[in-house]
Design a protein around this motif. Structure first.
Motif, PDB file in Angstrom:
ATOM      1  N   LEU A  17      34.220-158.951  28.204  1.00 30.87           N
ATOM      2  CA  LEU A  17      35.225-159.924  27.805  1.00 30.87           C
ATOM      3  C   LEU A  17      34.923-160.580  26.464  1.00 30.87           C
ATOM      4  O   LEU A  17      35.817-161.137  25.832  1.00 30.87           O
ATOM      5  CB  LEU A  17      35.391-161.004  28.884  1.00 30.87           C
ATOM      6  N   GLY A  18      33.675-160.550  26.046  1.00 35.02           N
ATOM      7  CA  GLY A  18      33.313-161.106  24.744  1.00 35.02           C
ATOM      8  C   GLY A  18      33.005-162.592  24.793  1.00 35.02           C
ATOM      9  O   GLY A  18      33.045-163.224  25.843  1.00 35.02           O
ATOM     10  N   PRO A  19      32.705-163.153  23.621  1.00 37.44           N
ATOM     11  CA  PRO A  19      32.241-164.546  23.547  1.00 37.44           C
ATOM     12  C   PRO A  19      33.358-165.589  23.497  1.00 37.44           C
ATOM     13  O   PRO A  19      33.091-166.764  23.359  1.00 37.44           O
ATOM     14  CB  PRO A  19      31.452-164.548  22.232  1.00 37.44           C
ATOM     15  N   SER A  20      34.617-165.196  23.630  1.00 41.61           N
ATOM     16  CA  SER A  20      35.730-166.132  23.445  1.00 41.61           C
ATOM     17  C   SER A  20      35.907-167.115  24.592  1.00 41.61           C
ATOM     18  O   SER A  20      36.626-168.093  24.452  1.00 41.61           O
ATOM     19  CB  SER A  20      37.030-165.351  23.258  1.00 41.61           C
ATOM     20  N   GLY A  21      35.323-166.835  25.735  1.00 41.61           N
ATOM     21  CA  GLY A  21      35.567-167.663  26.908  1.00 41.61           C
ATOM     22  C   GLY A  21      36.764-167.191  27.717  1.00 41.61           C
ATOM     23  O   GLY A  21      37.148-167.821  28.700  1.00 41.61           O
ATOM     24  N   ALA A  22      37.376-166.076  27.309  1.00 41.53           N
ATOM     25  CA  ALA A  22      38.519-165.522  28.042  1.00 41.53           C
ATOM     26  C   ALA A  22      38.081-165.140  29.450  1.00 41.53           C
ATOM     27  O   ALA A  22      36.946-164.742  29.682  1.00 41.53           O
ATOM     28  CB  ALA A  22      39.070-164.302  27.314  1.00 41.53           C
ATOM     29  N   THR A  23      38.995-165.241  30.389  1.00 41.71           N
ATOM     30  CA  THR A  23      38.692-164.857  31.769  1.00 41.71           C
ATOM     31  C   THR A  23      39.263-163.501  32.137  1.00 41.71           C
ATOM     32  O   THR A  23      38.961-162.979  33.197  1.00 41.71           O
ATOM     33  CB  THR A  23      39.239-165.909  32.760  1.00 41.71           C
ATOM     34  N   ARG A  24      40.117-162.939  31.258  1.00 46.51           N
ATOM     35  CA  ARG A  24      40.663-161.609  31.506  1.00 46.51           C
ATOM     36  C   ARG A  24      40.948-160.906  30.198  1.00 46.51           C
ATOM     37  O   ARG A  24      41.053-161.539  29.157  1.00 46.51           O
ATOM     38  CB  ARG A  24      41.894-161.649  32.399  1.00 46.51           C
ATOM     39  N   MET A  25      41.077-159.574  30.278  1.00 49.53           N
ATOM     40  CA  MET A  25      41.287-158.749  29.097  1.00 49.53           C
ATOM     41  C   MET A  25      42.237-157.614  29.468  1.00 49.53           C
ATOM     42  O   MET A  25      42.143-157.035  30.539  1.00 49.53           O
ATOM     43  CB  MET A  25      39.932-158.193  28.636  1.00 49.53           C
ATOM     44  N   HIS A  26      43.171-157.344  28.564  1.00 50.59           N
ATOM     45  CA  HIS A  26      44.090-156.216  28.704  1.00 50.59           C
ATOM     46  C   HIS A  26      43.906-155.339  27.472  1.00 50.59           C
ATOM     47  O   HIS A  26      43.795-155.862  26.362  1.00 50.59           O
ATOM     48  CB  HIS A  26      45.549-156.684  28.774  1.00 50.59           C
ATOM     49  N   ALA A  27      43.889-154.045  27.643  1.00 51.18           N
ATOM     50  CA  ALA A  27      43.708-153.127  26.517  1.00 51.18           C
ATOM     51  C   ALA A  27      44.719-151.995  26.624  1.00 51.18           C
ATOM     52  O   ALA A  27      45.057-151.549  27.720  1.00 51.18           O
ATOM     53  CB  ALA A  27      42.284-152.554  26.521  1.00 51.18           C
ATOM     54  N   ILE A  28      45.210-151.564  25.458  1.00 50.97           N
ATOM     55  CA  ILE A  28      46.117-150.417  25.400  1.00 50.97           C
ATOM     56  C   ILE A  28      45.623-149.463  24.326  1.00 50.97           C
ATOM     57  O   ILE A  28      44.876-149.858  23.433  1.00 50.97           O
ATOM     58  CB  ILE A  28      47.575-150.826  25.090  1.00 50.97           C
ATOM     59  N   GLU A  29      46.055-148.221  24.419  1.00 49.01           N
ATOM     60  CA  GLU A  29      45.751-147.252  23.369  1.00 49.01           C
ATOM     61  C   GLU A  29      46.677-147.483  22.180  1.00 49.01           C
ATOM     62  O   GLU A  29      47.811-147.966  22.326  1.00 49.01           O
ATOM     63  CB  GLU A  29      45.933-145.834  23.885  1.00 49.01           C
ATOM     64  N   TYR A  30      46.212-147.118  21.011  1.00 54.49           N
ATOM     65  CA  TYR A  30      46.967-147.301  19.778  1.00 54.49           C
ATOM     66  C   TYR A  30      48.344-146.629  19.835  1.00 54.49           C
ATOM     67  O   TYR A  30      49.324-147.152  19.308  1.00 54.49           O
ATOM     68  CB  TYR A  30      46.152-146.766  18.600  1.00 54.49           C
ATOM     69  N   ALA A  31      48.429-145.512  20.519  1.00 52.64           N
ATOM     70  CA  ALA A  31      49.700-144.784  20.613  1.00 52.64           C
ATOM     71  C   ALA A  31      50.796-145.615  21.290  1.00 52.64           C
ATOM     72  O   ALA A  31      51.975-145.337  21.127  1.00 52.64           O
ATOM     73  CB  ALA A  31      49.506-143.469  21.363  1.00 52.64           C
ATOM     74  N   TRP A  32      50.428-146.626  22.044  1.00 55.58           N
ATOM     75  CA  TRP A  32      51.393-147.479  22.732  1.00 55.58           C
ATOM     76  C   TRP A  32      51.812-148.690  21.897  1.00 55.58           C
ATOM     77  O   TRP A  32      52.647-149.484  22.332  1.00 55.58           O
ATOM     78  CB  TRP A  32      50.806-147.948  24.056  1.00 55.58           C
ATOM     79  N   LEU A  33      51.266-148.849  20.714  1.00 57.09           N
ATOM     80  CA  LEU A  33      51.514-150.039  19.912  1.00 57.09           C
ATOM     81  C   LEU A  33      53.000-150.260  19.633  1.00 57.09           C
ATOM     82  O   LEU A  33      53.508-151.374  19.802  1.00 57.09           O
ATOM     83  CB  LEU A  33      50.727-149.973  18.600  1.00 57.09           C
ATOM     84  N   ASP A  34      53.722-149.237  19.221  1.00 55.23           N
ATOM     85  CA  ASP A  34      55.145-149.408  18.934  1.00 55.23           C
ATOM     86  C   ASP A  34      55.923-149.848  20.173  1.00 55.23           C
ATOM     87  O   ASP A  34      56.834-150.670  20.090  1.00 55.23           O
ATOM     88  CB  ASP A  34      55.748-148.129  18.359  1.00 55.23           C
ATOM     89  N   ARG A  35      55.567-149.323  21.337  1.00 52.83           N
ATOM     90  CA  ARG A  35      56.245-149.734  22.572  1.00 52.83           C
ATOM     91  C   ARG A  35      55.950-151.198  22.906  1.00 52.83           C
ATOM     92  O   ARG A  35      56.828-151.922  23.363  1.00 52.83           O
ATOM     93  CB  ARG A  35      55.820-148.835  23.723  1.00 52.83           C
ATOM     94  N   MET A  36      54.707-151.611  22.657  1.00 56.40           N
ATOM     95  CA  MET A  36      54.347-153.003  22.910  1.00 56.40           C
ATOM     96  C   MET A  36      55.079-153.943  21.956  1.00 56.40           C
ATOM     97  O   MET A  36      55.364-155.086  22.298  1.00 56.40           O
ATOM     98  CB  MET A  36      52.838-153.192  22.768  1.00 56.40           C
ATOM     99  N   ARG A  37      55.393-153.468  20.770  1.00 53.01           N
ATOM    100  CA  ARG A  37      56.089-154.303  19.790  1.00 53.01           C
ATOM    101  C   ARG A  37      57.537-154.582  20.181  1.00 53.01           C
ATOM    102  O   ARG A  37      58.168-155.453  19.597  1.00 53.01           O
ATOM    103  CB  ARG A  37      56.054-153.622  18.426  1.00 53.01           C
TER     104      ARG A  37
END
Length: 82
Positions: A17-37
């Motif tokens: 999760l990294g040092p941000s203090g976040a409690t959750r993380m979502h990840a997508i592949e780059y190929a999905w970027l346009d759909r997420m936009r």
């Protein structure tokens, strides 16, 4: 998707999760970027220099091998493993 649970270790939380203090993380592949936009999505902006365009599989393998909670329900849409 990964999230901290009561049994998540501090080491696993920091590594995934990294040092941000976040409690959750979502990840997508780059190929999905346009759909997420094209959807309404709330995003937290993180420094871009810490990210690289890679497959989701190394992150998935690390997440499923640690003490975080996780879900890979959309991995069927991922690029196949190399």
């Amino acid at each position: 998707m990964a999230w901290a649970t009561p049994s998540t270790t501090p080491e696993d939380r920091a590594r995934i999760l990294g040092p941000s203090g976040a409690t959750r993380m979502h990840a997508i592949e780059y190929a999905w970027l346009d759909r997420m936009r094209t959807v309404d999505l709330f995003a937290y902006r993180l420094p871009a220099d810490a990210f690289t365009l890679t497959s989701l599989w190394p992150l998935w393998d690390a997440t499923t091998a640690c003490s975080l909670g996780f879900s890979g329900i959309r991995l069927r849409n991922a690029v196949p493993r190399a």
